[in-house]
Design a protein around this motif. Structure first.
Motif, PDB file in Angstrom:
ATOM      1  N   PHE A  47       0.822  -1.206   0.000  1.00 33.45           N
ATOM      2  CA  PHE A  47       0.000   0.000   0.000  1.00 33.45           C
ATOM      3  C   PHE A  47       0.862   1.265   0.000  1.00 33.45           C
ATOM      4  CE2 PHE A  47      -3.573  -2.727   1.604  1.00 33.45           C
ATOM      5  CZ  PHE A  47      -4.418  -2.466   0.538  1.00 33.45           C
ATOM      6  N   ASN A  48       2.023   1.219   0.668  1.00 29.97           N
ATOM      7  CA  ASN A  48       2.932   2.369   0.599  1.00 29.97           C
ATOM      8  C   ASN A  48       3.365   2.622  -0.840  1.00 29.97           C
ATOM      9  OD1 ASN A  48       2.972   3.008   3.350  1.00 29.97           O
ATOM     10  ND2 ASN A  48       4.581   1.527   3.774  1.00 29.97           N
ATOM     11  N   TYR A  49       3.724   1.550  -1.537  1.00 33.32           N
ATOM     12  CA  TYR A  49       4.190   1.719  -2.913  1.00 33.32           C
ATOM     13  C   TYR A  49       3.027   1.901  -3.892  1.00 33.32           C
ATOM     14  CZ  TYR A  49       9.099   1.249  -1.982  1.00 33.32           C
ATOM     15  OH  TYR A  49      10.375   1.506  -1.549  1.00 33.32           O
ATOM     16  N   ALA A  89       7.400   8.269   0.659  1.00 35.04           N
ATOM     17  CA  ALA A  89       6.904   6.883   0.687  1.00 35.04           C
ATOM     18  C   ALA A  89       8.028   5.861   0.899  1.00 35.04           C
ATOM     19  CB  ALA A  89       6.121   6.577  -0.580  1.00 35.04           C
ATOM     20  N   PRO A  90       9.123   5.901   0.117  1.00 37.10           N
ATOM     21  CA  PRO A  90      10.210   4.941   0.372  1.00 37.10           C
ATOM     22  C   PRO A  90      10.888   5.160   1.725  1.00 37.10           C
ATOM     23  CG  PRO A  90      10.393   5.886  -1.835  1.00 37.10           C
ATOM     24  CD  PRO A  90       9.395   6.706  -1.088  1.00 37.10           C
ATOM     25  N   ILE A  91      11.046   6.439   2.121  1.00 36.63           N
ATOM     26  CA  ILE A  91      11.666   6.723   3.417  1.00 36.63           C
ATOM     27  C   ILE A  91      10.812   6.146   4.535  1.00 36.63           C
ATOM     28  CG2 ILE A  91      12.241   8.575   5.040  1.00 36.63           C
ATOM     29  CD1 ILE A  91      13.037  10.295   2.663  1.00 36.63           C
ATOM     30  N   TYR A  92       9.505   6.315   4.418  1.00 41.03           N
ATOM     31  CA  TYR A  92       8.590   5.801   5.445  1.00 41.03           C
ATOM     32  C   TYR A  92       8.688   4.283   5.541  1.00 41.03           C
ATOM     33  CZ  TYR A  92       4.284   4.744   7.947  1.00 41.03           C
ATOM     34  OH  TYR A  92       3.379   4.267   8.843  1.00 41.03           O
ATOM     35  N   ASP A  93       8.692   3.608   4.384  1.00 45.22           N
ATOM     36  CA  ASP A  93       8.651   2.145   4.390  1.00 45.22           C
ATOM     37  C   ASP A  93       9.979   1.519   4.794  1.00 45.22           C
ATOM     38  OD1 ASP A  93       6.841  -0.183   3.587  1.00 45.22           O
ATOM     39  OD2 ASP A  93       8.664  -0.639   2.464  1.00 45.22           O
ATOM     40  N   HIS A  94      11.092   2.126   4.391  1.00 45.87           N
ATOM     41  CA  HIS A  94      12.405   1.499   4.607  1.00 45.87           C
ATOM     42  C   HIS A  94      13.161   2.044   5.814  1.00 45.87           C
ATOM     43  CE1 HIS A  94      12.129  -0.765   0.888  1.00 45.87           C
ATOM     44  NE2 HIS A  94      11.779   0.340   0.254  1.00 45.87           N
ATOM     45  N   ILE A  95      12.758   3.198   6.338  1.00 45.67           N
ATOM     46  CA  ILE A  95      13.495   3.790   7.459  1.00 45.67           C
ATOM     47  C   ILE A  95      12.584   3.990   8.679  1.00 45.67           C
ATOM     48  CG2 ILE A  95      14.806   5.792   8.249  1.00 45.67           C
ATOM     49  CD1 ILE A  95      15.772   6.187   5.383  1.00 45.67           C
ATOM     50  N   ILE A  96      11.491   4.709   8.485  1.00 45.90           N
ATOM     51  CA  ILE A  96      10.634   5.063   9.623  1.00 45.90           C
ATOM     52  C   ILE A  96       9.967   3.830  10.229  1.00 45.90           C
ATOM     53  CG2 ILE A  96       8.606   6.378  10.349  1.00 45.90           C
ATOM     54  CD1 ILE A  96       9.312   8.466   8.254  1.00 45.90           C
ATOM     55  N   ILE A  97       9.361   2.994   9.378  1.00 42.40           N
ATOM     56  CA  ILE A  97       8.637   1.821   9.891  1.00 42.40           C
ATOM     57  C   ILE A  97       9.573   0.822  10.589  1.00 42.40           C
ATOM     58  CG2 ILE A  97       7.449  -0.275   9.130  1.00 42.40           C
ATOM     59  CD1 ILE A  97       5.602   2.001   9.599  1.00 42.40           C
ATOM     60  N   PRO A  98      10.728   0.429   9.989  1.00 46.21           N
ATOM     61  CA  PRO A  98      11.628  -0.481  10.714  1.00 46.21           C
ATOM     62  C   PRO A  98      12.078   0.084  12.067  1.00 46.21           C
ATOM     63  CG  PRO A  98      12.238  -0.393   8.409  1.00 46.21           C
ATOM     64  CD  PRO A  98      11.220   0.674   8.617  1.00 46.21           C
ATOM     65  N   PHE A  99      12.365   1.392  12.103  1.00 48.85           N
ATOM     66  CA  PHE A  99      12.760   2.017  13.368  1.00 48.85           C
ATOM     67  C   PHE A  99      11.611   1.967  14.371  1.00 48.85           C
ATOM     68  CE2 PHE A  99      12.832   5.780  16.113  1.00 48.85           C
ATOM     69  CZ  PHE A  99      14.048   5.593  16.761  1.00 48.85           C
ATOM     70  N   ALA A 100      10.387   2.254  13.903  1.00 55.39           N
ATOM     71  CA  ALA A 100       9.222   2.245  14.793  1.00 55.39           C
ATOM     72  C   ALA A 100       8.947   0.840  15.324  1.00 55.39           C
ATOM     73  CB  ALA A 100       7.996   2.789  14.057  1.00 55.39           C
ATOM     74  N   ARG A 101       9.170  -0.176  14.486  1.00 57.74           N
ATOM     75  CA  ARG A 101       8.956  -1.561  14.941  1.00 57.74           C
ATOM     76  C   ARG A 101       9.940  -1.930  16.046  1.00 57.74           C
ATOM     77  NH1 ARG A 101       8.134  -3.764   8.796  1.00 57.74           N
ATOM     78  NH2 ARG A 101       5.861  -3.545   8.708  1.00 57.74           N
ATOM     79  N   LYS A 102      11.165  -1.483  15.918  1.00 57.20           N
ATOM     80  CA  LYS A 102      12.155  -1.766  16.954  1.00 57.20           C
ATOM     81  C   LYS A 102      11.839  -0.988  18.227  1.00 57.20           C
ATOM     82  CE  LYS A 102      15.995  -2.851  13.821  1.00 57.20           C
ATOM     83  NZ  LYS A 102      17.354  -2.437  13.365  1.00 57.20           N
ATOM     84  N   ALA A 103      11.407   0.272  18.055  1.00 54.85           N
ATOM     85  CA  ALA A 103      11.151   1.117  19.227  1.00 54.85           C
ATOM     86  C   ALA A 103       9.915   0.664  19.990  1.00 54.85           C
ATOM     87  CB  ALA A 103      10.995   2.573  18.795  1.00 54.85           C
TER      88      ALA A 103
END
Length: 587
Positions: A189-191, A399-413
């Protein structure tokens, strides 16, 4: 053994394009979804290439008045998005999303062909305006008007069918029952929104330039070619697609449960008025085998969860009874729970309409503001209809920044599967749209100040642009573009993952219906504002031919306040919502 292995390799409830059972090792996955993403670029290019500039075609070539031109465009866009509900309904009930897309693409292709032929043929358009008296223009009418609106609404029907079927078709290529599959759906959906932006970028730059400089027949022709090419691209992925088998009409299920609950609440089936025999009793046959007697705790729990309705929205539990008033009103616990899910999603849907009302300003007053300003970039003059390039570029970057950077960081946090939940994404979009309206109000105050200082406040002609760059308008576009990324992707994923599997296409279509209602609500608010603020001694806020005399900044502040109040209401409903998969409260 081979039979069992073959059965385990089958996607239950799904078929391939030949209507044979879909296989796990052959159908679905990212490869199949990538064809959908490619098609979306072409489809959105075909739609937005004309929608973004259509008001000028209506005004200067079909000779409608400014208000008629705006209403025609609003009605066209609103109808196209509302028809997404029809596309979603048909995809869930009678046909697969595969067939709905192909049919809709052909309809849009036919509509664009009609518009192209009319734009190219002078005999199918109204006569040009009188050169001596420019105000004398014959509006399109009769058969010529019929050709125009036939082409337009064939396009709207095609766009609605595509919007209602394509997103769910792409998301259905992944297994939503596994954590990996849910992450892939989120990425899809992001892409999907990213590909929407890619098509829009080409539409509002290259195609708008072609329409303004080479002629509208070329603009319509580019759209026609684009939607035509999308068909073989989509067909190329046929061997890899898996399609959900159509089932009972979701609208029929909703209607049946609501009617049964209403009738049964008035007619008690036992002295206490309680529903009876909602949970099957354990077997009491004395000849039961030892294996049947030794049912595990997990099996018993599964039966109870399937057959026992939840405690929320207890009124709908009245639909369950062992003696229905009519056999056609007999409901299962699963049907009741499915309807409950839909009812719980409706307040979230309603709260996004105001957000889309703010987004509607991108194609109305914001464009008119920019038309009064300096739109030159060096020697290049930037057409106002190309202003959506700013939110489009914002989406493509984020969109790519959100999917590849923000979301992985949020999942870890957060140590959660989603990282940022669907409802949190929608909430972020609501906040950004509120900020955008505040920024728009401040920019309008600055624009008016420049108009007064430059002595152009009473100038009605756009031939004398204000000495202020249109990049100031880009600020509100960037905030609204960011809001669109968070809200649209969040809405599509929320409706798809939370809705019952039998209602996914229809539920996903609510995202587009919200956009349509936002356009309609914008028109209503403008009419109400003009009616309330206009009097015999004062002109209304948004009337007159001179934008400088409007109280547009006050209108934007009103939109900011309304959207802020809407966000408070949204927080109330979002905090009460429990995710269907996990049963936990939203964060």
């Amino acid at each position: 053994m081979e039979v069992e292995e073959h059965q385990s390799n089958i996607w239950e409830g799904y078929v391939d394009w030949r209507n044979k059972p879909a296989l796990r090792n052959r159908h679905g996955g990212m490869l199949a979804a990538s064809f959908v993403l490619g098609v979306e670029i072409l489809e959105n290019l075909a739609y937005l290439a004309n929608a973004s500039n259509l008001v000028l075609y209506m005004r200067h070539y079909m000779h409608f008045s400014p208000s008629q031109s705006a209403n025609n465009v609003t009605n066209f866009m609103g109808t196209a998005f509302l028809l997404a509900l029809l596309g979603g309904f048909l995809s869930d009930t009678f046909f697969t999303s595969y067939h709905i897309f192909l049919t809709s693409a052909v309809l849009e292709f036919l509509g664009l062909n009609i518009l192209t032929i009319q734009a190219r043929s002078p005999t199918l358009k109204p006569p040009e305006c009188d050169q001596q008296v420019n105000s004398i223009c014959q509006q399109v009418e009769g058969g010529k008007a019929a050709i125009l609106f036939t082409g337009l609404y064939l396009v709207a029907l095609g766009v609605g069918g595509i919007k209602g079927s394509l997103p769910s078709h792409g998301a259905e290529q992944f297994d939503a029952s596994t954590p990996r599959g849910r992450k892939q759906i989120s990425t899809f959906f992001n892409y999907y929104v990213f590909c929407l932006a890619c098509g829009a970028l080409i539409a509002v730059t290259f195609v708008v330039w072609v329409e303004d400089n080479k002629g509208w027949e070329w603009g319509f022709a580019i759209s026609t070619i684009s939607i035509f090419v999308s068909i073989p691209v989509f067909l190329a992925g046929s061997s890899s697609y898996r399609m959900k088998i159509p089932s009972e009409s979701p609208l029929t299920t909703i209607f049946k449960v609501v009617v049964a609950a209403s009738l049964n609440s008035c007619i008690h089936r036992n002295p206490s008025g309680a529903v009876v025999n909602m949970v099957p009793s354990p077997p009491s046959n004395p000849n039961t085998t030892s294996r049947e007697e030794e049912a595990t705790e997990e099996e018993i729990k599964a039966v109870i969860e399937t057959e026992t309705p939840s405690e929320s929205l207890k009124f709908l539990n009245n639909a369950l009874t062992n003696k229905p008033i009519h056999p056609s009103l007999e409901c299962t616990a699963q049907q009741v729970e499915d309807v409950k899910v839909v009812v719980k999603m409706l307040p979230i849907f309603a709260c996004t309409i105001m957000l889309n009302c703010c987004l509607a300003q991108l194609s109305t007053f914001s464009v008119q503001q920019a038309a009064t300003m300096n739109t030159k970039l060096g020697s290049l003059k930037f057409p106002p209809a190309s202003l959506p390039v700013f939110p489009v570029l914002c989406i493509m970057i984020l969109a790519p920044i959100y999917d590849h950077i923000i979301i992985p960081f949020a999942r870890k946090a957060t140590r959660t599967e989603m990282g940022i939940s669907h409802l949190q994404r929608i909430g972020i979009g609501l906040v950004l749209s509120t900020i955008a309206m505040a920024v728009a109000a401040l920019v309008e105050v600055k624009r008016k100040r420049v108009a007064i200082e430059s002595g152009l406040f009473n100038e009605t002609s756009n031939n004398k642009p204000l000495p202020i760059t249109f990049f100031w308008i880009a600020l509100q576009y960037l905030f609204l573009g960011s809001a669109d990324l968070f809200s649209l992707a969040g809405l599509l994923e929320f409706f798809f993952t939370e809705a019952p599997i039998k209602m996914r296409s229809l539920a996903t279509s609510l995202s587009w219906a919200s956009l349509a209602m936002g356009y309609y609500l914008s028109s209503v608010i403008v009419s109400v504002v003009n009616s309330v603020t206009g009097s015999s001694t004062h002109t209304s806020w948004l009337s007159g031919s001179n934008l400088n005399h409007h109280h547009l900044e006050s209108f934007y502040w009103l939109m900011c306040v309304l959207n802020g109040l809407n966000f408070v209401i949204y927080l109330f409903w979002a905090s009460r919502y429990k995710y269907r998969a996990s049963g936990r409260s939203s964060e």
